[in-house]
Design an enzyme around this catalytic site. Structure first.
Site, PDB file in Angstrom:
ATOM      1  CB  CYS A   1      -0.994   0.194   1.415  1.00  0.00           C
ATOM      2  SG  CYS A   1      -2.003  -1.482   1.345  1.00  0.00           S
ATOM      3  CG  ASP A   2       2.938   4.926  -1.431  1.00  0.00           C
ATOM      4  OD1 ASP A   2       3.828   4.849  -0.562  1.00  0.00           O
ATOM      5  OD2 ASP A   2       2.553   6.196  -1.869  1.00  0.00           O
ATOM      6  CB  SER A   3      -1.348   6.784   1.862  1.00  0.00           C
ATOM      7  OG  SER A   3      -2.186   5.603   2.149  1.00  0.00           O
TER       8      SER A   3
END
Length: 213
Positions: free
Chosen positions: A78-80
């Site tokens: 994941c990456d935000s």
């Protein structure tokens, strides 16, 4: 039993999964995020940037999986990042950067983008992949000068995308959101459910315990 591998050091993502009944195997990727973004180029769409970063993180941990895990696993990366004024903002790292960002965000809204990549692994081989991003609009409040300085002194905003959290001290300064709360925290459960379904894994196959309350 299928093992869910979380390719992230984020305690917030780990907490979301645990409360949802999953005890993941955590393996931190160590991906050079700046290098990935540079390779994509300045014209890359924001949604592609976060999704490619998520894919890079998931892929990077594959060689490190123990044999007993890689026999039957799903790996999630994941990456935000916060999209505001047409610019993606990751972790500020310093108090000065976080302060400047908050002064520009106060009383305004931005879009928190979270890229997700799910890899289906059997006997050490990737046999399926699904990826997508989620977008949630965040409406920021206006903390007082003293509260902002206290927030910066806590250290919390320096290591989180957009210099804020929803589930920590920063939650006091978020007026409302439009979208999935878990995605703002770092891993969107509704989207992950769909991506897992695309690679042939049901949510109940990953439950390890009764969800925490």
């Amino acid at each position: 039993m299928t093992t869910l591998v979380l390719a992230s050091a984020s305690p917030a993502r780990l907490t979301v999964l645990r409360k949802a009944g999953v005890e993941p195997f955590v393996l931190v990727s160590g991906v050079d995020e700046d290098a990935v973004q540079e390779a994509l180029g300045p014209s890359a769409a924001p949604s592609r940037v976060v999704t490619e970063l998520a894919r890079a993180k998931a892929t990077a941990v594959l060689p490190e999986l123990p044999a007993e895990v890689s026999a039957d696993a799903v790996v999630i990366g994941c990456d935000s990042m916060l999209l505001i004024d047409g610019t993606l903002q990751g972790k500020p790292h310093t108090a000065d950067v976080a302060r400047a960002r908050w002064r520009s965000m106060m009383g305004r809204s931005g879009t928190l983008l979270t890229g997700h990549c799910v890899l289906r692994v059997r006997d050490g081989v990737t046999v399926g992949e699904a990826s997508a991003d989620s977008a949630t609009i965040v409406h920021f409040g206006t903390p007082s000068g003293d509260d902002l300085e206290a927030y910066l002194e806590s250290g919390e905003p320096m290591q989180v995308a957009g210099a804020f959290t929803l589930d920590g001290l920063g939650g006091w300064f978020i007026d409302r959101i439009e979208g999935d709360p878990s995605s703002v925290i770092g891993i969107g459960l509704p989207l992950v459910r769909r991506l897992l379904g695309e690679v042939g894994v049901g949510i109940s196959e990953l439950w390890s315990a009764t969800p925490a309350t």
